[in-house]
Design a protein around this motif. Structure first.
Motif, PDB file in Angstrom:
ATOM      1  N   VAL A  56       0.941  -1.364  -0.162  1.00  0.00           N
ATOM      2  CA  VAL A  56       0.058   0.058  -0.070  1.00  0.00           C
ATOM      3  C   VAL A  56       1.047   1.242  -0.012  1.00  0.00           C
ATOM      4  O   VAL A  56       1.971   0.953   0.461  1.00  0.00           O
ATOM      5  N   HIS A  57       0.338   2.327  -0.735  1.00  0.00           N
ATOM      6  CA  HIS A  57       1.262   3.641  -0.661  1.00  0.00           C
ATOM      7  C   HIS A  57       2.513   3.356  -1.420  1.00  0.00           C
ATOM      8  O   HIS A  57       3.624   3.291  -0.815  1.00  0.00           O
ATOM      9  N   LEU A  58       2.544   3.775  -2.730  1.00  0.00           N
ATOM     10  CA  LEU A  58       3.668   3.393  -3.628  1.00  0.00           C
ATOM     11  C   LEU A  58       4.422   4.935  -3.884  1.00  0.00           C
ATOM     12  O   LEU A  58       3.429   5.608  -4.107  1.00  0.00           O
ATOM     13  N   VAL A  59       5.493   5.002  -3.773  1.00  0.00           N
ATOM     14  CA  VAL A  59       6.214   5.997  -4.156  1.00  0.00           C
ATOM     15  C   VAL A  59       7.599   5.830  -5.191  1.00  0.00           C
ATOM     16  O   VAL A  59       7.947   4.566  -4.888  1.00  0.00           O
ATOM     17  N   PHE A  60       7.891   6.655  -5.837  1.00  0.00           N
ATOM     18  CA  PHE A  60       9.128   6.264  -6.699  1.00  0.00           C
ATOM     19  C   PHE A  60      10.233   7.294  -6.380  1.00  0.00           C
ATOM     20  O   PHE A  60       9.848   8.654  -6.487  1.00  0.00           O
ATOM     21  N   ASP A  61      11.435   7.073  -6.288  1.00  0.00           N
ATOM     22  CA  ASP A  61      12.495   8.122  -5.844  1.00  0.00           C
ATOM     23  C   ASP A  61      13.407   8.568  -7.174  1.00  0.00           C
ATOM     24  O   ASP A  61      14.385   9.017  -6.965  1.00  0.00           O
ATOM     25  N   GLY A  62      12.859   8.285  -8.330  1.00  0.00           N
ATOM     26  CA  GLY A  62      13.772   8.303  -9.482  1.00  0.00           C
ATOM     27  C   GLY A  62      14.493   7.108  -9.920  1.00  0.00           C
ATOM     28  O   GLY A  62      14.912   7.017 -11.065  1.00  0.00           O
ATOM     29  N   THR A  63      14.621   6.026  -8.894  1.00  0.00           N
ATOM     30  CA  THR A  63      15.317   4.909  -9.153  1.00  0.00           C
ATOM     31  C   THR A  63      14.524   3.565  -8.835  1.00  0.00           C
ATOM     32  O   THR A  63      14.521   2.543  -9.737  1.00  0.00           O
ATOM     33  N   HIS A  64      14.003   3.447  -7.640  1.00  0.00           N
ATOM     34  CA  HIS A  64      13.346   2.513  -7.041  1.00  0.00           C
ATOM     35  C   HIS A  64      11.904   2.828  -6.845  1.00  0.00           C
ATOM     36  O   HIS A  64      11.689   4.058  -6.128  1.00  0.00           O
ATOM     37  N   PHE A  65      11.071   1.967  -6.676  1.00  0.00           N
ATOM     38  CA  PHE A  65       9.865   2.140  -5.769  1.00  0.00           C
ATOM     39  C   PHE A  65      10.098   1.861  -4.485  1.00  0.00           C
ATOM     40  O   PHE A  65      10.693   0.881  -4.146  1.00  0.00           O
ATOM     41  N   TRP A  66       9.198   2.492  -3.797  1.00  0.00           N
ATOM     42  CA  TRP A  66       9.105   2.346  -2.210  1.00  0.00           C
ATOM     43  C   TRP A  66       7.467   1.828  -1.973  1.00  0.00           C
ATOM     44  O   TRP A  66       6.569   2.722  -2.414  1.00  0.00           O
ATOM     45  N   THR A  67       7.431   0.938  -1.134  1.00  0.00           N
ATOM     46  CA  THR A  67       5.989   0.711  -0.490  1.00  0.00           C
ATOM     47  C   THR A  67       5.769   0.052   0.835  1.00  0.00           C
ATOM     48  O   THR A  67       6.842  -0.366   1.339  1.00  0.00           O
ATOM     49  N   LEU A  68       4.992   0.408   1.501  1.00  0.00           N
ATOM     50  CA  LEU A  68       4.607  -0.039   2.765  1.00  0.00           C
ATOM     51  C   LEU A  68       3.673  -1.298   2.816  1.00  0.00           C
ATOM     52  O   LEU A  68       2.955  -1.567   1.831  1.00  0.00           O
ATOM     53  N   GLY A  69       4.054  -2.225   3.813  1.00  0.00           N
ATOM     54  CA  GLY A  69       3.224  -3.462   4.311  1.00  0.00           C
ATOM     55  C   GLY A  69       2.271  -3.094   5.000  1.00  0.00           C
ATOM     56  O   GLY A  69       2.330  -2.617   6.273  1.00  0.00           O
ATOM     57  N   TRP A  70       1.082  -3.103   4.572  1.00  0.00           N
ATOM     58  CA  TRP A  70      -0.065  -2.721   5.422  1.00  0.00           C
ATOM     59  C   TRP A  70      -0.428  -3.514   6.828  1.00  0.00           C
ATOM     60  O   TRP A  70      -0.618  -2.955   7.935  1.00  0.00           O
ATOM     61  N   TYR A  71      -0.245  -4.837   6.554  1.00  0.00           N
ATOM     62  CA  TYR A  71      -0.573  -5.629   7.612  1.00  0.00           C
ATOM     63  C   TYR A  71       0.806  -5.710   8.319  1.00  0.00           C
ATOM     64  O   TYR A  71       0.840  -6.062   9.706  1.00  0.00           O
ATOM     65  N   LEU A  72       1.893  -6.350   7.659  1.00  0.00           N
ATOM     66  CA  LEU A  72       3.014  -6.585   8.030  1.00  0.00           C
ATOM     67  C   LEU A  72       3.863  -5.580   8.674  1.00  0.00           C
ATOM     68  O   LEU A  72       4.942  -6.011   9.177  1.00  0.00           O
ATOM     69  N   ARG A  73       3.416  -4.323   8.296  1.00  0.00           N
ATOM     70  CA  ARG A  73       4.349  -3.474   9.004  1.00  0.00           C
ATOM     71  C   ARG A  73       5.691  -3.435   8.627  1.00  0.00           C
ATOM     72  O   ARG A  73       6.407  -3.159   9.298  1.00  0.00           O
ATOM     73  N   ARG A  74       6.003  -3.077   7.092  1.00  0.00           N
ATOM     74  CA  ARG A  74       7.344  -3.347   6.681  1.00  0.00           C
ATOM     75  C   ARG A  74       7.632  -2.369   5.579  1.00  0.00           C
ATOM     76  O   ARG A  74       6.444  -1.812   4.961  1.00  0.00           O
ATOM     77  N   LEU A  75       8.684  -1.711   5.389  1.00  0.00           N
ATOM     78  CA  LEU A  75       8.959  -0.845   4.182  1.00  0.00           C
ATOM     79  C   LEU A  75       9.675  -1.671   3.223  1.00  0.00           C
ATOM     80  O   LEU A  75      10.570  -2.576   3.358  1.00  0.00           O
ATOM     81  N   TYR A  76       9.181  -1.748   1.946  1.00  0.00           N
ATOM     82  CA  TYR A  76       9.935  -2.552   0.927  1.00  0.00           C
ATOM     83  C   TYR A  76      10.463  -1.559  -0.316  1.00  0.00           C
ATOM     84  O   TYR A  76       9.802  -0.574  -0.611  1.00  0.00           O
ATOM     85  N   GLU A  77      11.637  -2.117  -0.581  1.00  0.00           N
ATOM     86  CA  GLU A  77      12.433  -1.304  -1.760  1.00  0.00           C
ATOM     87  C   GLU A  77      12.290  -2.301  -2.964  1.00  0.00           C
ATOM     88  O   GLU A  77      12.718  -3.478  -2.764  1.00  0.00           O
ATOM     89  N   VAL A  78      11.974  -1.694  -4.018  1.00  0.00           N
ATOM     90  CA  VAL A  78      11.612  -2.502  -5.346  1.00  0.00           C
ATOM     91  C   VAL A  78      12.077  -1.962  -6.515  1.00  0.00           C
ATOM     92  O   VAL A  78      12.034  -0.649  -6.779  1.00  0.00           O
TER      93      VAL A  78
END
Length: 83
Positions: A12-34
């Motif tokens: 949930v909540h997707l952002v892009f930093d110019g190189t990678h995507f970042w998203t949050l895990g709604w239930y697992l409460r994690r930050l993912y770099e993709v």
């Protein structure tokens, strides 16, 4: 139009930093770099953990990721620095 399949069960909540995507895990409460191919590059536990809080938002500011931890009546902004 295009799409990228992610192996993240609760993104949930997707952002892009110019190189990678970042998203949050709604239930697992994690930050993912993709990467732009959908490969998960990093997984980090989110700070906070106030009972009954939830992911309220995500933003990128140069070298920092801002995560909003929302609760009933208040929101806390956490500034994260990816390494």
């Amino acid at each position: 139009m295009d799409s990228i399949p992610l192996g993240i069960p609760d993104a949930v909540h997707l952002v892009f930093d110019g190189t990678h995507f970042w998203t949050l895990g709604w239930y697992l409460r994690r930050l993912y770099e993709v990467d732009t191919n959908g490969e998960v590059l990093a997984i980090c536990d989110l700070p906070g953990r106030v009972p009954f809080s939830f992911a309220g938002g995500l933003a990128v500011e140069r070298t920092h990721i801002w995560y909003a931890e929302a609760t009933i009546g208040a929101t806390t902004l956490h500034r994260l620095t990816p390494r």
